[in-house]
Write an enzyme that holds these catalytic residues in place. Structure first.
Site, PDB file in Angstrom:
ATOM      1  N   GLU A   1       3.483  -5.695   7.133  1.00 49.73           N
ATOM      2  CA  GLU A   1       2.694  -4.761   7.923  1.00 49.73           C
ATOM      3  C   GLU A   1       3.167  -4.558   9.357  1.00 49.73           C
ATOM      4  O   GLU A   1       3.111  -3.448   9.886  1.00 49.73           O
ATOM      5  CB  GLU A   1       1.223  -5.197   7.925  1.00 49.73           C
ATOM      6  CG  GLU A   1       0.472  -4.893   6.645  1.00 49.73           C
ATOM      7  CD  GLU A   1       0.681  -5.930   5.556  1.00 49.73           C
ATOM      8  OE1 GLU A   1       0.036  -5.832   4.504  1.00 49.73           O
ATOM      9  OE2 GLU A   1       1.506  -6.855   5.762  1.00 49.73           O
TER      10      GLU A   1
ATOM     11  N   GLY B   1       0.568  -5.342   0.821  1.00 46.56           N
ATOM     12  CA  GLY B   1      -0.668  -5.463   0.065  1.00 46.56           C
ATOM     13  C   GLY B   1      -0.549  -6.370  -1.138  1.00 46.56           C
ATOM     14  O   GLY B   1      -1.544  -6.955  -1.584  1.00 46.56           O
TER      15      GLY B   1
ATOM     16  N   ILE C   1       0.850  -1.191   0.000  1.00 50.06           N
ATOM     17  CA  ILE C   1       0.000   0.000   0.000  1.00 50.06           C
ATOM     18  C   ILE C   1       0.888   1.244   0.000  1.00 50.06           C
ATOM     19  O   ILE C   1       1.891   1.316   0.711  1.00 50.06           O
ATOM     20  CB  ILE C   1      -0.930   0.010   1.225  1.00 50.06           C
ATOM     21  CG1 ILE C   1      -1.913  -1.164   1.145  1.00 50.06           C
ATOM     22  CG2 ILE C   1      -1.696   1.329   1.326  1.00 50.06           C
ATOM     23  CD1 ILE C   1      -2.858  -1.247   2.312  1.00 50.06           C
TER      24      ILE C   1
ATOM     25  N   ASP D   1      -4.472  -6.187   7.391  1.00 50.02           N
ATOM     26  CA  ASP D   1      -5.927  -6.186   7.525  1.00 50.02           C
ATOM     27  C   ASP D   1      -6.682  -6.363   6.208  1.00 50.02           C
ATOM     28  O   ASP D   1      -7.898  -6.191   6.159  1.00 50.02           O
ATOM     29  CB  ASP D   1      -6.409  -4.902   8.209  1.00 50.02           C
ATOM     30  CG  ASP D   1      -5.948  -3.626   7.509  1.00 50.02           C
ATOM     31  OD1 ASP D   1      -5.381  -3.723   6.405  1.00 50.02           O
ATOM     32  OD2 ASP D   1      -6.157  -2.535   8.076  1.00 50.02           O
TER      33      ASP D   1
ATOM     34  N   ASP E   1      -1.439  -9.666   0.145  1.00 51.80           N
ATOM     35  CA  ASP E   1      -2.900  -9.713   0.271  1.00 51.80           C
ATOM     36  C   ASP E   1      -3.535 -10.096  -1.059  1.00 51.80           C
ATOM     37  O   ASP E   1      -4.450 -10.923  -1.114  1.00 51.80           O
ATOM     38  CB  ASP E   1      -3.447  -8.345   0.703  1.00 51.80           C
ATOM     39  CG  ASP E   1      -3.085  -7.977   2.120  1.00 51.80           C
ATOM     40  OD1 ASP E   1      -3.216  -8.828   3.010  1.00 51.80           O
ATOM     41  OD2 ASP E   1      -2.677  -6.821   2.344  1.00 51.80           O
TER      42      ASP E   1
END
Length: 276
Positions: free
Chosen positions: A149, A126, A70, A157, A129
């Site tokens: 993270e 990310g 991110i 998350d 993810d």
């Protein structure tokens, strides 16, 4: 569908191919995930999902990396934007923002068409993810991964902590997530995160294109059903899973695809299936 996006690009490399490519397209930022991505990505997947000319989606990164995570500017703006004397309202707003971002990643699983991740360079935060939500994953030897993270003082998350244990095992997921250590493409293969490691990006592109075309040539009803049943069965007991597939097949098994598959077998030819 192939219109202009700020964070991604959609390509069809051959006019007759039913394999479409979605590129994370911010190479100057290592394909870091911006606010635009979380709006555009699920919209693009939904468009591809509804397009009968699309059978398989390959997800890749433009430039030298797959995804660097991110965008830190996004995290900074979120942090500043949540400063308030009302902790309850601040927390509720942040939760809504997180849920929107989660749905953007889950859009990969919601897409009926198989999504194949091809990873080169960095796959961090990310990026992990994203690939854990994909149906099949491949990478190059030089690729590296990191569940980053915890080093940014947050718990991942957007899905890694939920999906990674089912892929690499609970203990491995715990170790990777707590240490935030970088691990190679070869280790990713040993862990089961990727199915195959290719010598180079070019070899991976050629090899995965052939795999995708093979999947695209199969019955779309069978492919869509297989993806949906596998994903749904993760949360079911054995008996519930068997009941689910019985119900699914009772609705779609007696199809023209089945007739065509049997005819092709008997006639020793390749089957040709209608688009979905």
């Amino acid at each position: 569908m192939e219109g202009k996006y700020k964070s991604i690009e959609i390509k069809r490399k051959s006019p007759n191919s039913r394999v479409f490519y979605v590129y994370l397209n911010r190479p100057s930022r290592g394909n870091a995930l911006s606010p635009d991505f979380f709006v555009e990505f699920p919209e693009a997947l939904s468009s591809l999902d509804q397009n009968p000319n699309v059978a398989v989606i390959i997800l890749a990164g433009a430039g030298p990396h797959f995804c660097s995570g991110i965008d830190l500017q996004t995290l900074t703006s979120q942090s500043k934007g949540t400063v308030s004397n009302d902790g309850g309202r601040t927390g509720e707003k942040l939760r809504r923002e997180i849920k929107v971002m989660q749905r953007s990643i889950t859009a990969i699983e919601d897409c009926r068409k198989p999504v194949i991740a091809v990873v080169h360079g960095a796959c961090v935060g990310g990026g992990v993810d994203i690939v854990t939500a994909c149906d099949i994953r491949y990478c190059t030897e030089s690729a590296f991964f990191c569940v980053k993270e915890v080093d940014l003082a947050i718990a991942a998350d957007l899905g890694s902590l939920q999906r990674l244990p089912a892929i690499v095992g609970f203990g491995n997921a715990m170790e990777l997530s707590l240490t935030a250590r970088r691990f190679s493409g070869l280790e990713a293969k040993e862990l089961g995160l990727v199915t195959k490691v290719f010598d180079s990006k070019e070899a991976m592109e050629d090899g995965v294109a052939a795999i995708a075309e093979g999947i695209a040539s199969k019955s779309p009803l069978a492919v869509v059903g297989t993806k949906r049943v596998l994903i749904r069965s993760r949360d079911l007991t054995m008996d519930q899973g068997l009941d689910y597939i019985a119900t699914w097949n009772s609705g779609v098994l007696l199809s023209e695809d089945l007739n065509e598959a049997i005819s092709a077998q008997l006639q020793k030819r390749k089957p040709v299936f209608a688009k979905l």
